[in-house]
Design an enzyme around this catalytic site. Structure first.
Site, PDB file in Angstrom:
ATOM      1  N   CYS A   4      47.149 -50.248   3.392  1.00 25.94           N
ATOM      2  CA  CYS A   4      46.822 -48.941   3.946  1.00 25.94           C
ATOM      3  C   CYS A   4      45.920 -49.080   5.168  1.00 25.94           C
ATOM      4  CB  CYS A   4      46.166 -48.058   2.894  1.00 25.94           C
ATOM      5  SG  CYS A   4      45.753 -46.414   3.516  1.00 25.94           S
ATOM      6  N   GLU A  29      53.504 -47.803  -0.060  1.00 25.63           N
ATOM      7  CA  GLU A  29      53.317 -47.117   1.225  1.00 25.63           C
ATOM      8  C   GLU A  29      54.654 -46.587   1.741  1.00 25.63           C
ATOM      9  OE1 GLU A  29      50.971 -46.107   3.082  1.00 25.63           O
ATOM     10  OE2 GLU A  29      49.164 -47.227   2.586  1.00 25.63           O
TER      11      GLU A  29
END
Length: 223
Positions: free
Chosen positions: A138, A213
């Site tokens: 991230c 993600e």
């Protein structure tokens, strides 16, 4: 974009999952302005919820740390998340008529829950390095995306989002996190981490978080 020594190795270990994340259709839509506004706002609301749990994970890293330096780095990241990055979400959503109270009350999507609880679970079950491996996609992925989009011709529609993650402040944060990861690897695995039997496991942590993600972007495309 390269941050430190460990991150490029983890990124390579993730294989095709990494470009599937950093060059996702959602990212391309941010770059050329073609992403529908309702999809972007849906993403921002979910990302606000995500950042609450992400902040908790970085706070957990403080308790998992072995040194004061590690603790300070993690505490500073918590501060940046709570007082800077989340502020962008509140601002952009407020401009669209979505109050912060609405963000807090929003229903969490399953893709969001899966990702954040995975990171927290790894943090509780593993050690400091396991948690950093799950957190890294991230932080550093957004840095890579932001730097690439900011340096290229992009539409103004989502320029503020691009500018945030391509900014000097965010890029400095990425380099600091990368240095923290490198020091953590050296401390816990040694100077030749790829020869350690533990190396494959931390790569798996990073890869799974990368895959999650991709799922988060997929969720953003379907409000």
């Amino acid at each position: 974009m390269s941050y430190g020594n460990t991150f490029p190795l983890w990124r390579a270990a993730a294989g095709d999952h990494w470009p599937a994340y950093t060059r996702h259709a959602f990212v391309q839509g941010l770059a050329d302005g073609s992403l529908p506004r309702d999809a972007f706002m849906h993403y921002l609301v979910q990302d606000y919820i995500f950042l609450i749990h992400f902040s908790r994970a970085w706070a957990l890293a403080v308790s998992k740390a072995d040194t004061l330096d590690e603790m300070r780095h993690c505490a500073a990241t918590v501060h940046a998340l709570l007082n800077q990055e989340m502020g962008l979400h509140v601002k952009l959503c407020g401009e669209a008529g979505i109050a912060e109270a609405d963000l807090i009350a929003a229903e969490e999507r399953p893709e969001n829950l899966a990702y954040t609880r995975y990171v927290l679970d790894i943090g509780h079950r593993g050690d400091f390095l396991d948690l950093l491996a799950a957190l890294a996609p991230c932080v550093l992925g957004y840095g890579e995306i932001g730097a690439r989009l900011a340096a290229s011709d992009h539409a103004q529609t989502y320029a503020e989002w691009i500018g945030t993650y391509g900014s000097r402040d965010y890029q400095d944060l990425c380099h600091e996190v990368a240095a923290l990861i490198d020091a953590s690897v050296a401390r816990r695995i040694g100077p030749e981490p790829q020869t350690s039997p533990r190396w494959g496991l931390v790569c798996e942590r990073f890869t799974m978080a990368t895959r999650l993600e991709v799922g988060f972007w997929d969720m953003g495309m379907t409000p």
